[in-house]
Scaffold this motif. Structure first.
Motif, PDB file in Angstrom:
ATOM      1  N   LEU A  47      -0.075  -2.913   3.576  1.00 50.94           N
ATOM      2  CA  LEU A  47      -0.580  -4.102   4.270  1.00 50.94           C
ATOM      3  C   LEU A  47      -1.443  -4.940   3.335  1.00 50.94           C
ATOM      4  CD1 LEU A  47      -1.491  -2.704   7.805  1.00 50.94           C
ATOM      5  CD2 LEU A  47       0.395  -4.212   7.206  1.00 50.94           C
ATOM      6  N   ALA A  48      -2.248  -4.278   2.509  1.00 51.66           N
ATOM      7  CA  ALA A  48      -3.097  -5.014   1.576  1.00 51.66           C
ATOM      8  C   ALA A  48      -2.249  -5.766   0.541  1.00 51.66           C
ATOM      9  CB  ALA A  48      -4.055  -4.052   0.885  1.00 51.66           C
ATOM     10  N   LEU A  83      -1.271   7.054   6.871  1.00 48.12           N
ATOM     11  CA  LEU A  83      -2.135   5.940   7.264  1.00 48.12           C
ATOM     12  C   LEU A  83      -2.682   5.217   6.037  1.00 48.12           C
ATOM     13  CD1 LEU A  83      -4.147   7.397  10.281  1.00 48.12           C
ATOM     14  CD2 LEU A  83      -2.433   5.598  10.336  1.00 48.12           C
ATOM     15  N   GLY A  84      -3.034   5.962   4.991  1.00 47.89           N
ATOM     16  CA  GLY A  84      -3.529   5.335   3.768  1.00 47.89           C
ATOM     17  C   GLY A  84      -2.451   4.498   3.095  1.00 47.89           C
ATOM     18  N   VAL A  85      -1.219   5.022   3.060  1.00 41.74           N
ATOM     19  CA  VAL A  85      -0.118   4.269   2.456  1.00 41.74           C
ATOM     20  C   VAL A  85       0.144   2.991   3.242  1.00 41.74           C
ATOM     21  CG1 VAL A  85       2.351   4.343   1.947  1.00 41.74           C
ATOM     22  CG2 VAL A  85       0.918   6.326   1.446  1.00 41.74           C
ATOM     23  N   VAL A 123       2.148  -9.883  11.133  1.00 39.16           N
ATOM     24  CA  VAL A 123       1.876  -9.133  12.368  1.00 39.16           C
ATOM     25  C   VAL A 123       2.917  -8.044  12.565  1.00 39.16           C
ATOM     26  CG1 VAL A 123       1.759  -9.301  14.878  1.00 39.16           C
ATOM     27  CG2 VAL A 123       0.652 -11.035  13.464  1.00 39.16           C
ATOM     28  N   VAL A 124       4.204  -8.441  12.376  1.00 40.13           N
ATOM     29  CA  VAL A 124       5.269  -7.456  12.564  1.00 40.13           C
ATOM     30  C   VAL A 124       5.144  -6.323  11.543  1.00 40.13           C
ATOM     31  CG1 VAL A 124       7.759  -7.104  12.482  1.00 40.13           C
ATOM     32  CG2 VAL A 124       6.829  -9.144  13.593  1.00 40.13           C
ATOM     33  N   ALA A 125       4.877  -6.714  10.303  1.00 34.58           N
ATOM     34  CA  ALA A 125       4.750  -5.691   9.272  1.00 34.58           C
ATOM     35  C   ALA A 125       3.544  -4.787   9.524  1.00 34.58           C
ATOM     36  CB  ALA A 125       4.640  -6.356   7.897  1.00 34.58           C
ATOM     37  N   SER A 126       2.430  -5.381   9.982  1.00 32.04           N
ATOM     38  CA  SER A 126       1.228  -4.575  10.254  1.00 32.04           C
ATOM     39  C   SER A 126       1.493  -3.575  11.372  1.00 32.04           C
ATOM     40  CB  SER A 126       0.066  -5.495  10.631  1.00 32.04           C
ATOM     41  OG  SER A 126      -0.248  -6.374   9.569  1.00 32.04           O
ATOM     42  N   ALA A 140       3.877  -0.891  10.089  1.00 32.93           N
ATOM     43  CA  ALA A 140       3.212   0.039   9.176  1.00 32.93           C
ATOM     44  C   ALA A 140       2.246   0.951   9.921  1.00 32.93           C
ATOM     45  CB  ALA A 140       2.487  -0.748   8.078  1.00 32.93           C
ATOM     46  N   LEU A 141       1.475   0.344  10.879  1.00 33.58           N
ATOM     47  CA  LEU A 141       0.530   1.148  11.641  1.00 33.58           C
ATOM     48  C   LEU A 141       1.248   2.185  12.491  1.00 33.58           C
ATOM     49  CD1 LEU A 141      -2.407   1.622  12.448  1.00 33.58           C
ATOM     50  CD2 LEU A 141      -2.118  -0.082  14.248  1.00 33.58           C
ATOM     51  N   LEU A 142       2.328   1.756  13.165  1.00 33.90           N
ATOM     52  CA  LEU A 142       3.081   2.692  14.000  1.00 33.90           C
ATOM     53  C   LEU A 142       3.679   3.812  13.156  1.00 33.90           C
ATOM     54  CD1 LEU A 142       4.233   3.413  16.763  1.00 33.90           C
ATOM     55  CD2 LEU A 142       6.169   1.910  16.287  1.00 33.90           C
TER      56      LEU A 142
END
Length: 608
Positions: free
Chosen positions: A21-22, A14-16, A180-183, A186-188
């Motif tokens: 995303l940042a 989750l941190g990565v 949005v797609v990348a977020s 990454a979140l998933l």
């Protein structure tokens, strides 16, 4: 690796994902900023230069028209400033060529500006008439040509700005979609990886819980697989050690415990009297065979509901004994055969049981249960009944010859059969007193036989407590005066009337007062009191006699207790008094201290 480190690593995906995303957000923002900067750098400067050149050109044309109209001179320094400004902005434009065709437009503008400057310089040297002809023939068309070239550069850059703005807008939309797609991706990915790592991390905890459940269910062979050196592995090792010790303890002690339990159960079952063992909450734990037979509790134990199947009289006395012990009042011991409970039996007639209870103490000294024993006193009760019947029969048979003897002594004392000497009179007076004493004993025995045989009928009526006290005191005042004892009464006001048998209660008062007067020295005081007490009226008879020893207070209300009567008495008065008070639903007792007198008391409920 410690358990804490594993937990932190489980959250690392989750941190990565957040870091990625940042970085993506920063990069996107930079690209959008670069696009805006490019528009400003490449086109806006040319647009601004074209507008300024147009403004300078307009100023020069106005100056020429004013000169032709005779309102201004062309040698004004302001004209030179406008020419310099146009030239400077043209230089800027020529140095900021960014679009296709812009170089050709700039060259055209430069050529036309040079031509316009030449005609404007010529206009400044001509006379007004020639200047006008030059303006309309050459300078005016040159002005329009420069103006058109300037507008061409302006339009070219403005169109480019619009195109680049639309392109930037489309780029921003594509960037937002990509963000949005990348977020989401990454979140998933972070959630999936963290969940996988967390599940793998808590698997030892699940195995530990499963093993604990198995041990709780009695399977002491359950063990937890140990791997690693973290805190969970250490906990699993400790748990397995505990399971090993429990398994060894059960293997070594279970047989002994079962044997001890069976021996205890066999010992309880061998008792002929019913035995019921309760826990600290009052639930039934153990019942022996005699108890199952008598109480019908073989259907099951474990709750107080098991007592619902037994006869109400037995249930009441068991509840009383159990509550007495569990409340911390110590063992429950009956006072006598009068507390025996009768149970109907179809085989040998009625049976009688006395309840006894003792506390069960735990290792810390607290009460963990109560053992209630129903002692079978049927034979003793029958012996006591036979004794009472024999005493009643003998007393009844004594009555007739005793009456004849009293009559004969009375006739002799009246000298109906002849004169008597002084010594003969003394002997007859002594014999008369003994006859009176025997008559009282016989009457008491007969009264006690009626009470115990259930033949005493209370004739209740409403009577004021003050009237009972005053009548009892008045009947004993002659005796008090003879013994030089002060007899006083004290009754609280507004006491309710009592539904009682006053004649029977007067027997109670007479017995208590006669004892008090008999044991009080001359000059002492005997007080009779009445007061309200918790739904009852409490009557007290206090004296200033020698008091009663503690060991005698427990037995003075029993039959034939000599400590409660005068020498030569039968010891039945207080026993009869207790039976009368009990028949009224009250209680009787004594408070005494050796050397400080005694206070006998009894209560009568205000509601019958």
């Amino acid at each position: 690796m410690t358990f804490r480190t594993k937990v932190l690593l489980a959250q690392a995906p989750l941190g990565v994902a957040l870091v990625l995303l940042a970085v993506l957000a920063v990069r996107t923002t930079g690209l959008l900023g670069e696009g805006a900067e490019a528009i400003l750098k490449e086109n806006y400067r040319s647009v601004l230069a074209a507008q300024r050149m147009g403004n300078a050109l307009e100023a020069l044309d106005r100056a020429a028209l004013f000169h032709l109209a005779g309102h201004g001179a062309l040698d004004d320094p302001e004209i030179e400033r406008h020419i310099a400004k146009f030239t400077a902005e043209l230089t800027v434009e020529e140095g900021n060529i960014t679009e296709v065709g812009e170089q050709e437009a700039a060259d055209t503008l430069h050529a036309r500006w040079d031509a316009y400057q030449a005609r404007f310089a010529e206009l400044r040297t001509l006379a007004p008439d020639a200047a006008a002809a030059l303006y309309f023939r050459e300078l005016g068309p040159a002005f329009l040509a420069v103006r058109a070239a300037t507008d061409s550069i302006l339009d070219l850059n403005q169109d480019a700005m619009l195109r680049k703005s639309d392109a930037a807008r489309e780029q921003a939309a594509r960037t937002n979609t990509a963000m949005v797609v990348a977020s989401l991706a990454a979140l998933l990915l972070g959630v999936v990886l963290s969940s996988l790592l967390t599940n793998r991390l808590v698997q030892p905890v699940g195995r530990l819980r499963t093993a604990a459940d198995r041990i709780g269910a009695g399977d002491f062979s359950a063990r937890v697989p140990v791997s690693g050196r973290d805190e969970l592995a250490q906990l699993a090792t400790t748990f397995n050690g505990m399971a090993d010790r429990l398994d060894r303890y059960r293997s070594s002690s279970l047989g002994e415990l079962l044997l001890a339990q069976q021996a205890a159960q066999a010992a309880i079952d061998s008792l002929p009297d019913p035995v019921v063992v309760f826990d600290a909450e009052g639930d039934v734990l153990i019942v022996n065979r005699a108890g199952e037979t008598l109480l019908g509790m073989g259907l099951g134990t474990g709750t107080t509901a098991a007592l619902e199947h037994i006869p109400p009289p037995l249930r009441a006395v068991i509840d009383q004994a159990r509550a007495h012990v569990l409340s911390g009042k110590g063992p429950y011991v009956p006072r006598g055969f009068e507390e025996a409970v009768r149970v109907s039996s179809t085989s040998d007639g009625d049976e009688y049981y006395l309840a006894r209870a003792t506390p069960v103490y735990g290792e810390q000294g607290g009460i963990t249960g109560a053992t209630v024993i129903l002692q079978d006193v049927t034979r003793l009760h029958r012996f006591d009944q036979l004794k009472n019947d024999l005493v009643a029969t003998v007393a009844h048979e004594f009555r007739t010859p005793l009456t004849s003897l009293r009559m004969a002594i009375h006739l002799c004392l009246e000298q109906a059969v002849g004169p008597l000497t002084e010594k003969q009179s003394d002997l007859l007076y002594g014999a008369r007193d003994d006859c009176e004493r025997l008559q009282r004993i016989v009457d008491e025995l007969l009264d006690l036989a009626k009470i115990q045989g259930g033949r005493m009928q209370l004739r209740r009526r409403r009577v004021a407590p003050r009237l009972l006290v005053e009548e009892a005191a008045d009947s004993q005042r002659p005796v008090a005066a003879e013994r030089h004892v002060e007899l006083t009464t004290e009754v609280a006001p507004a006491l309710p009337e009592l539904e009682v048998d006053p004649d029977r209660l007067q027997l109670v008062f007479a017995n208590l007062l006669s004892n008090a007067l008999r044991h009080s020295p001359a000059g002492a005081a005997v007080r009779v009191r009445g007061a309200a007490a918790n739904g009852s009226v409490r009557f007290e008879v206090s004296d200033q006699g020698p008091g009663i020893a503690p060991e005698q207070r427990e037995v003075i209300f029993e039959k034939f207790a000599q400590g409660a009567a005068s020498p030569g008495g039968a010891g039945l008065g207080l026993s009869i008094a207790r039976e009368i008070v009990t028949a009224h639903g009250g209680a009787i007792g004594v408070d005494s201290e050796v050397g400080h007198g005694s206070t006998f008391w009894f209560t009568v409920p205000t509601k019958a």
